[in-house]
Write a protein that holds these residues in place. Structure first.
Motif, short mmCIF file in Angstrom:
data_model
loop_
_atom_site.label_atom_id
_atom_site.label_comp_id
_atom_site.label_asym_id
_atom_site.label_seq_id
_atom_site.Cartn_x
_atom_site.Cartn_y
_atom_site.Cartn_z
N THR A 132 0.84 -1.20 0.00
CA THR A 132 0.00 0.00 0.00
C THR A 132 0.88 1.25 0.00
OG1 THR A 132 -1.79 -1.14 1.14
CG2 THR A 132 -1.80 1.27 1.25
N LEU A 133 0.58 2.16 -0.94
CA LEU A 133 1.31 3.43 -1.05
C LEU A 133 0.48 4.61 -0.55
CD1 LEU A 133 2.83 2.98 -4.63
CD2 LEU A 133 3.84 2.36 -2.42
N ALA A 134 -0.83 4.57 -0.82
CA ALA A 134 -1.68 5.71 -0.45
C ALA A 134 -3.12 5.22 -0.32
CB ALA A 134 -1.58 6.80 -1.50
N ARG A 135 -3.93 6.08 0.34
CA ARG A 135 -5.36 5.77 0.53
C ARG A 135 -6.20 7.01 0.21
NH1 ARG A 135 -2.78 2.97 4.59
NH2 ARG A 135 -3.35 0.78 4.72
N LYS A 136 -7.40 6.75 -0.28
CA LYS A 136 -8.47 7.73 -0.46
C LYS A 136 -8.15 8.79 -1.53
CE LYS A 136 -11.95 10.20 2.02
NZ LYS A 136 -12.20 11.22 2.97
N TRP A 137 -8.68 8.55 -2.71
CA TRP A 137 -8.55 9.48 -3.84
C TRP A 137 -9.14 10.83 -3.46
CZ3 TRP A 137 -6.06 10.05 -8.20
CH2 TRP A 137 -6.53 10.94 -9.15
N LYS A 138 -8.44 11.91 -3.78
CA LYS A 138 -8.97 13.25 -3.49
C LYS A 138 -8.87 14.16 -4.71
CE LYS A 138 -4.89 15.61 -1.77
NZ LYS A 138 -4.33 16.46 -0.75
#
Length: 188
Positions: A132-138
């Motif tokens: 996992t690199l990042a969470r939750k598209w913004k």
């Protein structure tokens, strides 16, 4: 409200690989908008998520995972592309993938079985190894699948690393990095 701590077993990435991934993450942060990026020290491949764990079950799982680790030799993994989980226009998880590895699947099955034998009820979804690199598209715009091709610019050849150990991690949600290695099980 008190946060309950969680535990999980994972393949730890070597420091050198984490530092290379840190450089890639810094570049990706400026190009792909996600709300929360993972600290490079927290990069890993989850083998079994335990959640909140009673001490006696955790202790038994550690003993069984230690035995499983003794029957697994270190092996190479290759990080080769980017991917995501969730809605294709607004992903919830952005990750790096590893090429298929029979050794990784075998290790995961050993760790998973050890945790079940210790009494843990684990997630039943098929194993999809990832970092996992990042969470939750913004992003203001929809996520574009072509953004996954950026990996080829950052890392033209697969990024190789040696899987040498399984680690029992404890989460500390209010800290950065948030995963603490509680016990290390070298692959022999």
């Amino acid at each position: 409200m008190e946060q309950r701590t969680h535990f999980f077993f994972a393949v730890r990435m070597p420091e050198e690989t984490k530092l290379k991934m840190k450089k890639h993450i810094e570049k990706l942060k400026h190009l792909i908008p996600f709300s929360r990026w993972v600290h490079h020290q927290d990069l890993h491949i989850t083998l079994a998520f335990l959640g909140a764990a009673p001490e006696e079950k955790l202790s038994q799982a550690q003993s069984l995972v230690q035995e499983a680790s003794k029957t697994t030799k270190p092996f190479q993994l290759r990080i080769n592309r980017l991917g995501f989980f969730g809605n294709e226009h607004s992903p919830r998880v952005f990750w790096a993938d590893t090429e298929e590895s029979k050794e990784l699947i075998l290790l995961r099955n050993k760790v998973f079985s050890a945790c079940e034998e210790a009494g843990f009820a684990l997630e039943t979804r098929p194993f999809r190894p990832h970092i996992t690199l990042a969470r939750k598209w913004k992003g203001e715009e929809a996520f574009q699948q072509t953004q996954l091709e950026m990996w080829n610019e950052l890392q033209p050849d697969p990024l190789l690393f040696q899987a040498n150990e399984v680690v029992l991690y404890q989460t500390h949600l209010q800290k950065t990095p948030k995963y603490e290695a509680i016990k290390v099980f070298p692959l022999e």
